[in-house]
Scaffold this motif. Structure first.
Motif, PDB file in Angstrom:
ATOM      1  N   UNK A 161       0.280  -1.026   0.127  1.00  0.00           N
ATOM      2  CA  UNK A 161       0.272   0.271   0.764  1.00  0.00           C
ATOM      3  C   UNK A 161       0.915   1.103  -0.393  1.00  0.00           C
ATOM      4  N   UNK A 162       2.074   1.498  -0.261  1.00  0.00           N
ATOM      5  CA  UNK A 162       2.933   2.486   0.176  1.00  0.00           C
ATOM      6  C   UNK A 162       4.119   2.448  -0.512  1.00  0.00           C
ATOM      7  N   UNK A 202       7.868   6.224   2.541  1.00  0.00           N
ATOM      8  CA  UNK A 202       7.892   6.041   4.120  1.00  0.00           C
ATOM      9  C   UNK A 202       7.666   4.158   4.419  1.00  0.00           C
ATOM     10  N   UNK A 203       7.873   4.377   5.882  1.00  0.00           N
ATOM     11  CA  UNK A 203       7.804   2.925   6.852  1.00  0.00           C
ATOM     12  C   UNK A 203       5.749   3.024   7.207  1.00  0.00           C
ATOM     13  N   UNK A 204       5.645   2.638   6.881  1.00  0.00           N
ATOM     14  CA  UNK A 204       4.120   2.641   7.088  1.00  0.00           C
ATOM     15  C   UNK A 204       3.555   1.860   7.904  1.00  0.00           C
ATOM     16  N   UNK A 205       3.364   1.398   9.082  1.00  0.00           N
ATOM     17  CA  UNK A 205       3.523  -0.298   9.298  1.00  0.00           C
ATOM     18  C   UNK A 205       1.580  -0.046   9.479  1.00  0.00           C
ATOM     19  N   UNK A 206       1.392   0.593  10.299  1.00  0.00           N
ATOM     20  CA  UNK A 206       0.270   1.139  10.190  1.00  0.00           C
ATOM     21  C   UNK A 206      -0.595   0.504   8.865  1.00  0.00           C
ATOM     22  N   UNK A 209      -2.837  -2.748   8.492  1.00  0.00           N
ATOM     23  CA  UNK A 209      -4.024  -2.893   8.891  1.00  0.00           C
ATOM     24  C   UNK A 209      -5.327  -3.393   8.040  1.00  0.00           C
ATOM     25  N   UNK A 210      -5.508  -2.239   7.192  1.00  0.00           N
ATOM     26  CA  UNK A 210      -6.006  -2.258   6.454  1.00  0.00           C
ATOM     27  C   UNK A 210      -6.133  -3.089   5.086  1.00  0.00           C
ATOM     28  N   UNK A 211      -4.952  -3.730   5.461  1.00  0.00           N
ATOM     29  CA  UNK A 211      -5.476  -5.461   4.008  1.00  0.00           C
ATOM     30  C   UNK A 211      -5.067  -6.477   4.656  1.00  0.00           C
ATOM     31  N   UNK A 212      -5.148  -6.400   5.964  1.00  0.00           N
ATOM     32  CA  UNK A 212      -5.424  -7.897   6.562  1.00  0.00           C
ATOM     33  C   UNK A 212      -6.854  -8.116   6.792  1.00  0.00           C
ATOM     34  N   UNK A 213      -7.702  -7.375   6.717  1.00  0.00           N
ATOM     35  CA  UNK A 213      -8.872  -8.034   6.280  1.00  0.00           C
ATOM     36  C   UNK A 213      -9.236  -9.146   4.890  1.00  0.00           C
ATOM     37  N   UNK A 214      -7.678  -8.609   3.698  1.00  0.00           N
ATOM     38  CA  UNK A 214      -7.871  -9.591   3.307  1.00  0.00           C
ATOM     39  C   UNK A 214      -7.409 -11.245   3.057  1.00  0.00           C
TER      40      UNK A 214
END
Length: 290
Positions: A161-162, A202-206, A209-214
């Motif tokens: 995503x980033x 940027x390292x945006x690990x948060x 969470x948005x891809x976790x439901x997949x």
């Protein structure tokens, strides 16, 4: 003199064969049948493969994960292999980085599997919920191990995503927030996909969470939350890189140590650290590393 006049007038010499622009076909190879390389080089893209073929390349590691999980085939398929398959459908053959660790096609899948494997191994002998009773800890231990595997598998999911933009040959972009890459590729009916790496991402690990439901089904979260209120929060905090208020996150320690080990092993085993091998070069440095 005639050749000079033709050159400055824009006319092609009669003896020169007519050639096509090497960049006209974005899916063509950089070298033709004679082995002559075109300049500038053409990005060949990454071929689309079926998920069965993608997972078949990781069969040895998946067998090691099953052995470490210590369950029968049906339990392993229900608990872990279903997660592995959905993770493979989401990331397909994406690399993890453009030119660093796990930078080859399939690198993000391999990286997630290795981190999950070593984190799962580290749970052996690890005491979770030390203040609970023995019977309660025995009930929660399978859930802690299951959550640790998920946290390790999805720890680098934020990169989709980033860090990278996926496009097909027509320039259409993969909507990474909406669905797995594998489903989108088949809907586009494309045989190859191409990458655009975002510079200075940027390292945006948060964002993971948005891809976790997949990857993780709601039924799995419900199972992890049964009889406790700590397993799911610790797992989500590990995936997102967020600290837990007034509490130490053991899952974060296990996953971060596993990630450091996996990245270091991949960098040490990469031949690109020494450049391309040349004929007649000495092999001592490779033997010393081995």
């Amino acid at each position: 003199m005639r050749a000079l006049r033709n050159f400055f007038s824009g006319q092609r010499p009669a003896s020169a064969p007519r050639t096509e622009n090497a960049r006209a076909n974005p899916t063509s190879s950089a070298a033709d049948a004679t082995g002559v390389f075109a300049y500038p080089p053409v990005d060949p893209g990454i071929p689309v493969r079926s998920i069965d073929d993608v997972l078949a390349a990781q069969d040895d590691l998946i067998r090691r994960i099953k052995l470490s999980y210590g369950s029968d085939r049906n339990t392993f398929n229900a608990d872990l292999f279903s997660l592995i398959r959905r993770y493979a459908e989401y990331v397909h053959l994406l690399p993890a980085t453009p030119d660093n660790h796990f930078s080859l096609p399939g690198g993000l899948l391999r990286m997630g599997l290795e981190i999950a494997f070593y984190a799962l191994q580290a749970t052996d002998g690890q005491i979770f919920s030390g203040r609970s009773t023995i019977s309660h800890r025995r009930q929660l231990e399978p859930r802690w191990r299951h959550a640790t595997f998920i946290a390790g598998l999805c720890s680098e999911l934020h990169r989709t995503l980033s860090h990278v933009i996926v496009i097909d040959a027509k320039g259409n972009e993969w909507p990474a927030y909406l669905g797995p890459l594998n489903d989108w590729l088949h809907a586009q009916r494309t045989s190859r996909f191409f990458l655009r790496w975002i510079p200075h991402a940027q390292e945006t690990r948060s964002l993971g969470v948005f891809a976790l439901p997949q990857i993780v089904a709601p039924e799995t979260l419900d199972y992890l939350a049964q009889g406790n209120s700590v397993v799911v929060p610790h797992m989500m905090a590990c995936v997102s890189g967020m600290p837990i208020y007034r509490e130490h996150n053991i899952l974060e320690d296990l996953v971060r140590r596993a990630a450091a080990l996996v990245i270091d092993r991949d960098l040490q085993s990469s031949a690109e650290r020494y450049g391309k091998p040349r004929l007649g070069s000495h092999l001592e440095r490779y033997l010393v590393d081995a």
